[in-house]
Design a protein around this motif. Structure first.
Motif, short mmCIF file in Angstrom:
data_model
loop_
_atom_site.label_atom_id
_atom_site.label_comp_id
_atom_site.label_asym_id
_atom_site.label_seq_id
_atom_site.Cartn_x
_atom_site.Cartn_y
_atom_site.Cartn_z
N SER A 1 0.83 -1.22 0.00
CA SER A 1 0.00 0.00 0.00
C SER A 1 0.86 1.26 0.00
N ASP A 2 2.16 1.07 0.20
CA ASP A 2 3.08 2.22 0.15
C ASP A 2 3.25 2.78 -1.26
N VAL A 3 2.86 2.00 -2.26
CA VAL A 3 3.04 2.44 -3.66
C VAL A 3 1.86 3.34 -4.06
N ALA A 4 2.16 4.54 -4.51
CA ALA A 4 1.10 5.47 -4.91
C ALA A 4 0.52 5.06 -6.26
N ILE A 5 -0.77 5.30 -6.44
CA ILE A 5 -1.39 5.10 -7.75
C ILE A 5 -1.72 6.48 -8.32
N ILE A 6 -1.14 6.73 -9.48
CA ILE A 6 -1.37 8.01 -10.16
C ILE A 6 -2.16 7.70 -11.43
N GLU A 7 -3.29 8.38 -11.62
CA GLU A 7 -4.07 8.17 -12.85
C GLU A 7 -3.69 9.23 -13.88
N ASP A 8 -3.45 8.79 -15.10
CA ASP A 8 -3.32 9.73 -16.22
C ASP A 8 -4.66 9.69 -16.97
N CYS A 9 -5.41 10.77 -16.80
CA CYS A 9 -6.78 10.83 -17.33
C CYS A 9 -6.88 11.72 -18.56
N ALA A 10 -5.76 12.00 -19.21
CA ALA A 10 -5.75 12.96 -20.32
C ALA A 10 -6.65 12.54 -21.47
N GLN A 11 -6.93 11.23 -21.56
CA GLN A 11 -7.76 10.76 -22.68
C GLN A 11 -9.08 10.18 -22.18
N ALA A 12 -9.49 10.52 -20.97
CA ALA A 12 -10.66 9.82 -20.42
C ALA A 12 -11.56 10.71 -19.56
N HIS A 13 -11.68 11.98 -19.92
CA HIS A 13 -12.56 12.88 -19.15
C HIS A 13 -13.98 12.32 -19.14
N GLY A 14 -14.53 12.16 -17.96
CA GLY A 14 -15.93 11.72 -17.86
C GLY A 14 -16.10 10.21 -17.83
N ALA A 15 -15.01 9.46 -17.98
CA ALA A 15 -15.12 7.99 -17.90
C ALA A 15 -15.28 7.58 -16.44
N THR A 16 -15.85 6.39 -16.25
CA THR A 16 -16.01 5.87 -14.89
C THR A 16 -15.52 4.42 -14.85
N SER A 17 -15.17 3.97 -13.65
CA SER A 17 -14.84 2.57 -13.44
C SER A 17 -15.63 2.11 -12.23
N LYS A 18 -16.48 1.09 -12.41
CA LYS A 18 -17.35 0.61 -11.33
C LYS A 18 -18.14 1.77 -10.73
N GLY A 19 -18.59 2.67 -11.60
CA GLY A 19 -19.45 3.77 -11.17
C GLY A 19 -18.74 4.99 -10.65
N ARG A 20 -17.43 4.92 -10.50
CA ARG A 20 -16.70 6.09 -9.98
C ARG A 20 -15.88 6.75 -11.08
N PRO A 21 -15.91 8.09 -11.13
CA PRO A 21 -15.18 8.79 -12.20
C PRO A 21 -13.68 8.55 -12.15
N VAL A 22 -13.07 8.36 -13.30
CA VAL A 22 -11.62 8.31 -13.33
C VAL A 22 -11.11 9.68 -12.88
#
Ligand SMILES: Cc1ncc(COP(=O)(O)O)c(C=O)c1O
Length: 376
Positions: A159-180
């Motif tokens: 859990s020490d590893v950070a997760i960074i999302e690159d959303c440059a191509q996915a404005h408004g997309a969702t995963s399991k109901g939650r926005p990217v």
């Protein structure tokens, strides 16, 4: 068959035809206000975009690459000494550019065949004591299962590893109901004009619900200031979203879902028209369409065939990050099992025109050409 019909790869002018009056009035009001940077328009857009994505903080910056760099540096500041960032090699070099600028080292994971997105098993195989973060790039509008990635990291005690999302191509997309943009620890968006939510120039944003990461990102994008002229963090720089871009984005943001629906409809028509030897990418529920990417073992022939029909296409992206000439002398690592899927795919992907206000004739023309493309 030669044709006189021409379909451009993109035409932002058509978006402007639709929203130009509203954009012009917002932009003129901004210019007349005489307040062009660090003002209430950027604050307003940041509030609205944070609410749309469902995060506590949105920090407007100058472009998407800056957003990635600042997000990486913010994550790094909480994990001193860690230098490795796991990412994919097929996403156009933006993450690698940003992490190199932050003095970090890329570790390239492979991708899943059908979606062309990060392969979680491959990403986990890249973990080391040096791992700072994993960048999940929601490429082409497809969504990486960030919740699954997080669970797998937790089950490995990482859990020490950070997760960074690159959303440059996915404005408004969702995963399991939650926005990217709300799924990882911190996220980066680009509002480059052709993006699903685009400005009238360069713009980007860093999003997070972590107070500490937001404070660090805010400081880093303004010279490392904790207060005016007081530099408390090293590694700071200047990266601002100007007020004209923020005003433009605030006009377009309420239309994002409708704009995404329009792109999805175009892609659906292409997918229905593809012959059995041309494959649209498989997208998880909640995905949006940014680029209309298809795969063919005869990619270059398909490209030439469409060009003969007057249809402009592009390739996203022709060279894997790990193969880029300019980075050969710099440190990097590959997943222990290598990048077989990335390597197999890179010569087979083709992006078709997919933009706002394409005419039905243009879409039909592309569909008809796709359907006619011979298998050999
Ligand atoms: C996946 C991805 N990440 C990052 C970026 C960088 O954004 P910008 O061009 O605003 O720096 C882009 C855009 O071009 C992109 O497509």
């Amino acid at each position: 068959m030669k044709t006189s019909r021409r379909v451009p790869f993109n035409d932002v002018g058509r978006l402007y035809e639709r929203y130009g009056a509203a954009i012009e009035s917002a932009v003129v009001a901004t210019l007349r206000s005489g307040w062009w940077l660090n003002g209430e328009r950027a604050e307003s857009f940041a509030r609205n975009f944070a609410a749309a994505i469902g995060v506590a903080h949105c920090i407007p910056v100058a472009n998407g690459t800056d957003a990635l760099e600042i997000a990486l540096k913010a994550a790094a500041s909480a994990r001193p000494g860690r230098r490795e960032v796991i990412t994919v090699a097929n996403a156009g070099g933006y993450t690698t550019t940003a992490l190199r600028a932050a003095g970090l080292v890329p570790v390239y994971a492979d991708i899943e065949e059908a979606s062309q997105l990060l392969d979680i098993d491959s990403a986990l195989s890249c973990l080391s004591d040096e791992t700072l973060a994993i960048v999940a790039t929601h490429l082409y509008g497809g969504v990486v299962d960030v919740a699954a990635l997080r669970e797998r990291l937790e089950s490995l005690g990482r859990s020490d590893v950070a997760i960074i999302e690159d959303c440059a191509q996915a404005h408004g997309a969702t995963s399991k109901g939650r926005p990217v943009g709300s799924l990882g620890d911190i996220a980066a968006f680009s509002f480059y004009p052709t993006k699903n939510l685009g400005a009238a120039g360069d713009a980007g944003a860093v999003l997070t619900s972590s107070e500490a990461l937001a404070d660090t990102a805010r400081a880093l994008r303004q010279y490392g200031w904790s207060a005016k002229y007081r530099i408390s963090s090293a590694g700071g720089r200047n990266s601002r979203m100007d007020e004209v871009q923020a005003a433009t984005l605030d006009v377009l943001l309420p239309n994002l879902q409708a704009l995404n629906a329009e792109r999805a409809e175009v892609m659906a028509r292409f997918a229905a028209a593809c012959p059995s030897h041309v494959h649209p990418l498989v997208r998880a529920p909640g995905s949006v369409v940014h680029l209309a990417v298809v795969r063919s073992s005869r990619r270059d022939a398909l490209r030439a065939f469409l060009a003969e029909h007057g249809i402009a296409t592009d390739v996203h992206y022709p060279i894997l990050d790990c193969d880029q000439e300019g980075w050969q002398a710099l440190p990097s690592r590959l997943a222990p099992n290598g990048l077989p899927v990335s390597r197999r795919s890179v010569g087979e992907l083709l992006s078709l025109p997919c933009f706002i206000a394409m005419s039905a004739e243009e879409v039909d023309h592309i569909g008809a050409a796709l359907a006619e493309f011979p298998a050999a």
